[in-house]
Scaffold this motif. Structure first.
Motif, short mmCIF file in Angstrom:
data_model
loop_
_atom_site.label_atom_id
_atom_site.label_comp_id
_atom_site.label_asym_id
_atom_site.label_seq_id
_atom_site.Cartn_x
_atom_site.Cartn_y
_atom_site.Cartn_z
N ILE A 62 0.83 -1.20 0.00
CA ILE A 62 0.00 0.00 0.00
C ILE A 62 0.87 1.25 0.00
O ILE A 62 0.56 2.24 -0.69
CB ILE A 62 -0.95 -0.02 1.22
N LYS A 63 1.96 1.23 0.75
CA LYS A 63 2.86 2.39 0.77
C LYS A 63 3.45 2.65 -0.60
O LYS A 63 3.54 3.81 -1.04
CB LYS A 63 3.97 2.15 1.80
N TYR A 64 3.85 1.59 -1.30
CA TYR A 64 4.41 1.74 -2.65
C TYR A 64 3.33 2.28 -3.59
O TYR A 64 3.59 3.16 -4.41
CB TYR A 64 4.94 0.41 -3.15
N ARG A 65 2.12 1.74 -3.49
CA ARG A 65 1.02 2.17 -4.35
C ARG A 65 0.71 3.66 -4.16
O ARG A 65 0.45 4.39 -5.12
CB ARG A 65 -0.23 1.34 -4.03
N ASN A 66 0.78 4.10 -2.90
CA ASN A 66 0.43 5.48 -2.60
C ASN A 66 1.52 6.48 -2.99
O ASN A 66 1.30 7.69 -2.90
CB ASN A 66 0.10 5.63 -1.11
N LYS A 67 2.68 5.98 -3.41
CA LYS A 67 3.73 6.88 -3.88
C LYS A 67 3.31 7.58 -5.18
O LYS A 67 3.82 8.63 -5.52
CB LYS A 67 5.03 6.10 -4.13
N PHE A 68 2.40 6.94 -5.90
CA PHE A 68 1.97 7.48 -7.20
C PHE A 68 0.51 7.90 -7.12
O PHE A 68 -0.34 7.15 -6.60
CB PHE A 68 2.14 6.42 -8.30
N VAL A 69 0.22 9.06 -7.65
CA VAL A 69 -1.18 9.52 -7.72
C VAL A 69 -1.92 8.64 -8.72
O VAL A 69 -1.59 8.61 -9.90
CB VAL A 69 -1.26 11.00 -8.15
#
Length: 292
Positions: free
Chosen positions: A182-189
């Motif tokens: 989830i943290k990696y996913r949230n790095k990108f808008v």
């Protein structure tokens, strides 16, 4: 002063007796061996025991220095096993067991498969975490049935909206890995572009990624404006993940020699190109002929 050296007959006898005892004790100490008798013991067993104690001491020191999170022992790698204090033979037994599509469901079964010592098992088993539902071999076999019909995309959950709790239902994904996804996913808008980006997340093995994609898919990919590989500048190329200035320069050089690329797979010929990241890099690139 003379009075200090005058002794009675009884005092002289006492002094003589004391000197005699001292002399006898000194002579006895020189003539006789008063050391304790050596107790016989099994030197080989003692050496093995000492080695195990030293190993456990090192493991305990490592555990104190490194924060250990709960983990599924089915997915112990060579490195993880060595950190935990397992021997190469014990790790190989576990990997061989897993290659047969067999799964460990308890600490007792882990010891039966790997043959680790009781003392080592006592140290590492408190960190074992088995997924919910894996309580018996029968249920475990059902969960891991390789012949099960694969889900369609519509049946899968969207990886861009999945919660940590939903991700943790996948075998091999615990609290740490789910939060990392989830943290990696949230790095990108907008989140992920494609499932292949899971390869960029530290700690996800190919086996675990396969299980994730069995239940999840990127159904709402974030929009990306692709860069034309045959006209891109160095400044444009370095905006792409895994491409630095040196690789971008090599791409331009190779493009000039080829008079343009005809296939993105030709990037594998570029000097210093991260081939293992090609599928991710391709998400950001296009070719001129594709834009016509």
């Amino acid at each position: 002063m003379k009075s200090h050296f005058l002794f009675t007959k009884q005092q002289r006898h006492g002094i003589f007796l004391l000197v005699f005892i001292i002399v006898v004790l000194q002579i006895s100490y020189l003539l006789f061996d008063f050391s304790s008798e050596k107790v016989p013991y099994n030197q080989e067993a003692y050496a093995l025991y000492s080695k195990e104690i030293d190993s456990l001491r090192q493991i305990e020191i490592a555990l104190q220095k490194t924060k250990i999170f709960p983990f599924n022992p089915n997915f112990i790698s060579d490195y993880k096993g060595s950190v935990l204090g397992m021997s190469n033979e014990e790790i190989d037994r576990l990997l061989a067991y897993r290659e047969q599509n067999q799964w460990i469901n308890s600490a007792k079964q882990f010891q039966e498969v790997t043959k680790v010592s009781d003392s080592l098992l006592a140290l590492i088993s408190p960190y074992f975490k088995f997924p919910d539902g894996v309580k018996s071999p029968r249920l475990s076999a059902h969960r891991y049935d390789l012949n099960a019909k694969p889900k369609t995309v519509s049946q899968k959950l969207d990886l861009n909206t999945a919660t940590a709790q939903q991700l943790q239902k996948v075998i091999g994904v615990g609290e740490v890995l789910s939060q990392r996804i989830i943290k990696y996913r949230n790095k990108f808008v907008g989140g992920f572009i494609a499932d292949v980006q899971l390869r960029d997340i530290y700690g996800l093995s190919p086996e675990v990624i396969k299980r994730i994609t069995n239940d999840f898919a990127v159904k709402t990919p974030r929009p990306v404006e692709k860069i034309d590989l045959n006209t891109a500048t160095i400044e444009e190329l370095v905006t792409i993940q895994h491409i630095d200035y040196d690789v971008a320069s090599s791409i331009i050089e190779e493009r000039t020699l080829r008079d343009g690329f005809t296939d993105l797979e030709e990037l594998k010929k570029v000097k210093g190109f991260p081939i293992n990241k090609l599928e991710i890099i391709k998400l950001y690139l296009s070719l001129e002929k594709e834009n016509r």
